[in-house]
Design an enzyme around this catalytic site. Structure first.
Site, mmCIF file in Angstrom:
data_model
loop_
_atom_site.group_PDB
_atom_site.id
_atom_site.type_symbol
_atom_site.label_atom_id
_atom_site.label_comp_id
_atom_site.label_asym_id
_atom_site.label_seq_id
_atom_site.Cartn_x
_atom_site.Cartn_y
_atom_site.Cartn_z
ATOM 1 N N LYS A 1 56.647 45.891 83.544
ATOM 2 C CA LYS A 1 55.770 45.055 84.373
ATOM 3 C C LYS A 1 56.976 44.564 85.727
ATOM 4 O O LYS A 1 56.726 44.388 86.957
ATOM 5 C CB LYS A 1 55.477 43.337 84.082
HETATM 6 C C1 LIG Z 1 52.584 44.821 78.887
HETATM 7 C C2 LIG Z 1 53.147 45.301 78.012
HETATM 8 C C3 LIG Z 1 52.708 46.772 77.342
HETATM 9 C C4 LIG Z 1 51.347 46.676 77.395
HETATM 10 O O1 LIG Z 1 50.969 47.913 78.662
HETATM 11 P P1 LIG Z 1 49.495 47.529 79.289
HETATM 12 O O2 LIG Z 1 49.315 47.534 80.278
HETATM 13 O O3 LIG Z 1 48.708 46.048 79.717
HETATM 14 O O4 LIG Z 1 48.426 48.507 78.379
HETATM 15 C C5 LIG Z 1 53.380 47.276 76.181
HETATM 16 N N1 LIG Z 1 54.628 46.589 75.698
HETATM 17 C C6 LIG Z 1 54.541 46.208 76.971
HETATM 18 C C7 LIG Z 1 56.782 45.231 76.684
HETATM 19 C C8 LIG Z 1 54.424 45.410 77.926
HETATM 20 O O5 LIG Z 1 54.821 44.083 78.152
#
Ligand SMILES: *Cc1c(COP(=O)(O)O)cnc(C)c1O
Length: 459
Positions: free
Chosen positions: A108
């Site tokens: 993120k």
């Molecule tokens: C947010 C997240 C996901 C999922 O990603 P999306 O874009 O919501 O499909 C997978 N793994 C981790 C560690 C995350 O923080």
């Protein structure tokens, strides 16, 4: 570059409007009117140069390429690896794309670090202030808190499901010490928090009163920023190689970014495996063409404990031939009856997108974590393990690129319970976790959350 809402009337908005709004006022998601065609990564091109080109293509004339270059440089300076998203080989024709070198150890950060800078730039240009609201299944909140902390143009409200995220995840978002970051811990699951966010966006008076904006993966800028690392991986492994991206998936944001990268001409073909845990909505949607309401179940990979993947809407918009009326009626049916089925034509189109889905349960995740440790000597987070297990389940002739969405040290309890080893937290993160935490616990109640935000914004 103009944007339309997936549920709208065809009215277009600029990149700045799409970016600063997050969710479209009609409840749909902004998407470009057409995908810009962008030259793939050039040999030797740096991550920052590639990111600047791609983000400039999406920003159009809203932000100059020179300015975008400055924002990108500032964003990715905060990363601990000079390649920003390096590849790590784990087997013949199997690579892990490491997305966890940012300040809060999850992918993120890649989007949030640049979004915060784009927001600050656009808002200070306009002399405006905004309220950012986000629901988090664990990692978005920390990334948003880290990226927006201390910015005078933005107040950030983060809703997380109380007790359903790891303590390290929580500490990243609750310990910034910044006055403009507000954390609410709600009694419910992630989908409940996401529902509250969606309802607040639909509340026009509230939206205007506090100047609401969203940075969940419903925000197009996130998808744009995430499409960069798929292009970078293709460049690093060579354009002549066909790659299969295996994407640990919750809200379907990252997987959608791979799809977008391909549509923009940045990839050699398109093969995506959406790897989900026992929250199998995407598997059912792709196999049966039906979207069904479920409740989220808790698993070893909490950031993916999502029952209704918001970004699937953008893929469905494409397979419905970009017909907002058809999409809106599909989601209206889903909201009313808890289930909606695609037309035969849309099902056919969905089958041709190159997107597949695989579900991996907790037992398989455990086996994979142990196996990865044995094969490579390194510990991987449970989300990454879901991806890796999914890759093994479905054969391919392509080179596999598995996304590592978080650092193992973000989930020390789970990792040590399963493998017997506790992953070390990178030194740069230690200071974060020594600070005090600030959050308020609250029932999952729309009215109460709304009034709490209102009073803190005006106060
Ligand atoms: C947010 C997240 C996901 C999922 O990603 P999306 O874009 O919501 O499909 C997978 N793994 C981790 C560690 C995350 O923080």
């Amino acid at each position: 570059m103009k944007y339309v809402s997936t549920r709208g009337t065809g009215e277009t908005v600029s990149f700045a409007e799409a970016c600063l709004a997050g969710l479209a006022p009609d409840g749909g998601l902004f998407t470009p009117v057409e995908y810009p065609q962008i030259a793939p990564a050039a040999p030797g091109e740096t991550y920052n140069a590639l990111a600047t080109r791609i983000l400039s293509a999406f920003a159009g004339d809203t932000i100059s390429e020179a300015k975008m270059g400055e924002l990108v440089a500032a964003a990715y300076d905060s990363f601990a690896h000079q390649s920003v998203t390096p590849l790590n080989q784990v087997g013949p024709d199997r690579w892990i794309l490491e997305l966890h070198h940012g300040p809060t150890l999850a992918f993120k950060d890649v989007a949030m670090q640049i979004i915060a800078r784009i927001y600050d730039h656009l808002l200070s240009e306009r002399g405006e202030r905004l309220t950012v609201l986000c629901a988090t299944s664990g990692d978005t909140g920390g990334a948003a808190a880290a990226a927006f902390a201390g910015l005078s143009s933005v107040d950030v409200f983060i809703l997380h499901p109380f007790g359903r995220i790891s303590p390290v995840q929580r500490q990243f978002m609750t310990s910034t010490g910044a006055d403009n970051i507000h954390n609410f811990a709600l009694d419910g699951d992630f989908d409940d928090s996401q529902d509250i966010v969606k309802s607040l966006f639909r509340d026009e008076t509230f939206r205007k009163d506090v100047r609401l904006s969203g940075v969940n993966s419903i925000n197009w800028t996130r998808i744009a920023a995430q499409s960069v690392y798929f292009a970078a991986a293709q460049g690093a492994l060579g354009h002549e190689r066909a790659l299969r991206f295996v994407v640990p998936t919750g809200n379907f944001g990252d997987a959608l970014a791979a799809y977008v990268a391909a549509r923009c001409g940045l990839l050699n073909g398109l093969e995506i495996v959406t790897a989900v845990n026992s929250n199998r909505t995407m598997v059912d949607l792709l196999e049966t063409g039906r979207l069904s309401r479920r409740s989220a179940v808790s698993t070893h990979s909490p950031a993916m404990d999502i029952a209704l993947p918001s970004n699937a809407e953008r893929l469905l918009f494409e397979v419905m031939g970009r017909d907002p009326a058809q999409l809106k009626s599909f989601y209206d049916r889903f909201i009313q009856s808890g289930e909606a089925e695609l037309s035969e034509q849309a099902k056919g189109a969905l089958g041709c997108t190159g997107v597949k889905a695989v579900t991996i349960d907790d037992a398989e995740t455990e086996t994979e974590m142990k196996r990865l440790y044995k094969e490579t000597g390194s510990l991987q987070c449970p989300h990454t393990a879901v991806g890796s297990a999914a890759a093994r389940q479905v054969a391919t002739d392509s080179v596999d690129v598995i996304l590592s969405t978080a650092h193992a040290a973000k989930f020390p309890e789970t990792v040590s319970e399963i493998t017997g080893f506790t992953p070390a937290l990178p030194e740069r993160s230690e200071a974060w976790l020594e600070r005090g935490e600030v959050f308020e616990r609250m029932p999952c109640d729309l009215h109460q959350v709304r009034e709490a935000i209102r009073s803190r914004v005006s106060g």
